[in-house]
Design an enzyme around this catalytic site. Structure first.
Site, PDB file in Angstrom:
ATOM      1  N   PHE A  15       0.860  -1.184   0.000  1.00  0.00           N
ATOM      2  CA  PHE A  15       0.000   0.000   0.000  1.00  0.00           C
ATOM      3  C   PHE A  15       0.891   1.227   0.000  1.00  0.00           C
ATOM      4  O   PHE A  15       1.745   1.393   0.868  1.00  0.00           O
ATOM      5  CB  PHE A  15      -0.905   0.011   1.235  1.00  0.00           C
ATOM      6  CG  PHE A  15      -1.932   1.114   1.187  1.00  0.00           C
ATOM      7  CD1 PHE A  15      -3.129   0.947   0.497  1.00  0.00           C
ATOM      8  CD2 PHE A  15      -1.691   2.335   1.796  1.00  0.00           C
ATOM      9  CE1 PHE A  15      -4.063   1.972   0.433  1.00  0.00           C
ATOM     10  CE2 PHE A  15      -2.627   3.364   1.737  1.00  0.00           C
ATOM     11  CZ  PHE A  15      -3.810   3.180   1.048  1.00  0.00           C
ATOM     12  N   LYS A  59       2.682   9.974   8.022  1.00  0.00           N
ATOM     13  CA  LYS A  59       1.981   9.505   9.235  1.00  0.00           C
ATOM     14  C   LYS A  59       2.471  10.144  10.536  1.00  0.00           C
ATOM     15  O   LYS A  59       2.032  11.224  10.896  1.00  0.00           O
ATOM     16  CB  LYS A  59       2.041   7.990   9.302  1.00  0.00           C
ATOM     17  CG  LYS A  59       1.068   7.337   8.294  1.00  0.00           C
ATOM     18  CD  LYS A  59       0.748   5.927   8.666  1.00  0.00           C
ATOM     19  CE  LYS A  59      -0.134   5.213   7.674  1.00  0.00           C
ATOM     20  NZ  LYS A  59      -1.550   5.487   7.834  1.00  0.00           N
ATOM     21  N   ASP A 107       9.361   2.715   1.387  1.00  0.00           N
ATOM     22  CA  ASP A 107       8.204   3.454   1.878  1.00  0.00           C
ATOM     23  C   ASP A 107       8.135   3.234   3.393  1.00  0.00           C
ATOM     24  O   ASP A 107       7.680   2.193   3.865  1.00  0.00           O
ATOM     25  CB  ASP A 107       6.939   2.929   1.176  1.00  0.00           C
ATOM     26  CG  ASP A 107       5.669   3.585   1.701  1.00  0.00           C
ATOM     27  OD1 ASP A 107       5.712   4.199   2.787  1.00  0.00           O
ATOM     28  OD2 ASP A 107       4.632   3.472   1.025  1.00  0.00           O
TER      29      ASP A 107
HETATM   30  C1  LIG Z   1       3.111   2.308   3.840  1.00  0.00           C
HETATM   31  C2  LIG Z   1       2.163   3.397   3.472  1.00  0.00           C
HETATM   32  N1  LIG Z   1       2.458   4.202   2.444  1.00  0.00           N
HETATM   33  C3  LIG Z   1       1.653   5.213   2.082  1.00  0.00           C
HETATM   34  C4  LIG Z   1       0.481   5.441   2.731  1.00  0.00           C
HETATM   35  C5  LIG Z   1      -0.419   6.573   2.298  1.00  0.00           C
HETATM   36  O1  LIG Z   1      -0.320   7.615   3.200  1.00  0.00           O
HETATM   37  P1  LIG Z   1      -1.424   8.774   3.191  1.00  0.00           P
HETATM   38  O2  LIG Z   1      -2.714   8.164   3.600  1.00  0.00           O
HETATM   39  O3  LIG Z   1      -0.887   9.780   4.172  1.00  0.00           O
HETATM   40  O4  LIG Z   1      -1.470   9.325   1.795  1.00  0.00           O
HETATM   41  C6  LIG Z   1       0.124   4.626   3.813  1.00  0.00           C
HETATM   42  C7  LIG Z   1      -1.168   4.847   4.509  1.00  0.00           C
HETATM   43  O5  LIG Z   1      -1.691   3.981   5.151  1.00  0.00           O
HETATM   44  C8  LIG Z   1       0.982   3.585   4.183  1.00  0.00           C
HETATM   45  O6  LIG Z   1       0.692   2.772   5.198  1.00  0.00           O
END
Ligand SMILES: Cc1ncc(COP(=O)(O)O)c(C=O)c1O
Length: 407
Positions: free
Chosen positions: A156, A270, A241
């Site tokens: 994700f 986050k 990520d």
């Molecule tokens: C690993 C990871 N990357 C990216 C995101 C996306 O972040 P945002 O919701 O702040 O756009 C999330 C959100 O859950 C995530 O867990």
């Protein structure tokens, strides 16, 4: 908030209540908010530390922390003071000009991680979007136009069109076809699959060090180090990520530090702002290809969000919360094992477990009714990502509630 705000806040609330008549919050949400996700039947009005309170004053212990966001819990006094001070000084200027909190934050992030420079934005998806653009530009300059990014099935990376395509979950991307080109999905923890998917077109491998959203799937021992070696051998960028894993959650400042490697590009969001929206994309000198005009964000790196982030980082450092997260993570892991839960897994304060039957949603509801917030990521799995400030006593309290709810 200071007393001077209580008057205006009450007046706005009263005005809203008069304007909307008798509709309660869920009914109002139904009427006025696009229904992009399902919500649990509770409306929170305030928080303090690891606790949240609903409209009736009922108390909840929060093991979700705004989905791995509130590292310092709710209403942390130093974050609140930093926000108030900055709000009274300077909230926003745009990136046409310099502001001190922005450069200070970039410097802090680089000092904590690896030699790099930083692009600041407002969310995880935006941070990953920046990483994808960096990879494509780097490929255009260094790899004869290579542009494909290998990512993993089940990952994700956000909800923009590019990041939802990068993420390996078709339920999120397929309704929005046609999707952008250039993403290849392979099973997680399978180096041979990455090798087999690598072609002349491949420019980068993009991975979560722990897959969070799908329910805390750990990278296998040695996997990330081997992917790093493969990227070096094939002249690919390694993008990590760390939107969910970053800033102490796994018991290290960044999850890559468990693996003896550094990425070329790392994304954060986050927890960085302690609840205030902010994202960051860090690129090592090798990948630092953005030039003026390449990318931008009106709000990205505004003084308000940067002051919040600077405060979060300094409190984590001062209070030793990275080590504390490791310790509390072990305690929580033990507590879950003590419940007799199946497939207990995790690292630091990223823990999950499984039900053999599809009971996770009912369990989540039972916990909610008993004043405990947990996250059922699907019908079978439960994710726990509490604030880093959680105490041993709070872990014990959570275990006692889960023990009742699991029956
Ligand atoms: C690993 C990871 N990357 C990216 C995101 C996306 O972040 P945002 O919701 O702040 O756009 C999330 C959100 O859950 C995530 O867990």
């Amino acid at each position: 908030m200071g007393g001077s705000w209580a008057g205006p806040a009450r007046a706005i609330r009263l005005w809203c209540e008069m304007a909307v008549g008798v509709l309660n919050t869920p009914e109002l949400a139904d009427k006025y908010l696009m229904q992009t996700g399902r919500r649990l039947p509770v409306t929170f009005v305030r928080g303090e530390g690891c606790l949240l309170y609903d409209e009736d004053g009922k108390e909840y212990l929060d093991l979700v922390a705004g989905i791995a966001v509130n590292l310092l819990g709710h209403a942390h006094p130093e974050v609140a003071a930093a926000l108030i001070g900055q709000a009274r000084t300077l909230v926003h200027t745009s990136n046409l000009y310099f502001t001190r909190p922005q450069v200070e934050l970039a410097r802090r992030l680089v000092d904590l991680s690896f030699p790099s420079r930083v692009f600041l934005c407002n969310s995880g998806a935006e941070a990953n979007e920046a990483a994808i653009k960096i990879a494509r530009k780097w490929g255009a300059h260094n790899r004869e136009g290579a542009f494909e990014i290998i990512t993993s099935v089940g990952s994700f990376h956000g909800r923009t069109l590019a990041t939802v395509t990068a993420g390996g979950q078709q339920k999120y991307s397929d309704p929005f076809k046609p999707l952008p080109d250039g993403f290849v999905h392979v099973p997680y923890n399978d180096l041979d699959a990455i090798k087999a998917a690598t072609t002349e077109r491949t420019v980068a491998v993009m991975l979560e060090p722990v897959m969070g959203e799908i329910g805390i799937i750990l990278s296998a021992p040695g996997y990330l180090a081997k992917v790093r070696s493969w990227c070096d051998e094939k002249d690919l960028l390694l993008i990590l990520d760390e939107v969910q894993t970053g800033l102490g959650r796994t018991g290290r400042w960044f999850a890559y530090q468990h693996h003896g490697i550094t990425p070329d590009v790392m994304t954060l969001a986050k927890g960085l702002g302690g609840g205030v929206p902010i994202g960051a994309c860090l690129a090592s000198p090798r990948a630092d290809v953005f030039e003026p005009g390449d990318h931008g964000s009106t709000f990205g790196g505004n003084p308000l969000a940067c002051m919040a982030a600077l405060t979060v980082i300094s409190v984590i450092e001062r209070d030793g919360l990275v080590g504390h997260a490791a310790e509390m993570g072990e305690l929580l892991h033990g507590a879950l094992l003590g419940l007799g839960a199946k497939d207990v897994r995790g690292i630091g304060l990223m823990q999950a477990f499984e039900f053999a039957e599809p009971r996770a949603k009912a369990f989540q509801q039972a916990c909610l009714e008993s004043g405990l917030i947990v996250n059922a990521v699907d019908e079978n799995s439960v994710r726990l990502v509490p604030p880093l400030i959680i105490t041993g006593a709070e872990v014990d309290r959570a275990q006692a509630t889960m023990q009742q709810a699991i029956k």
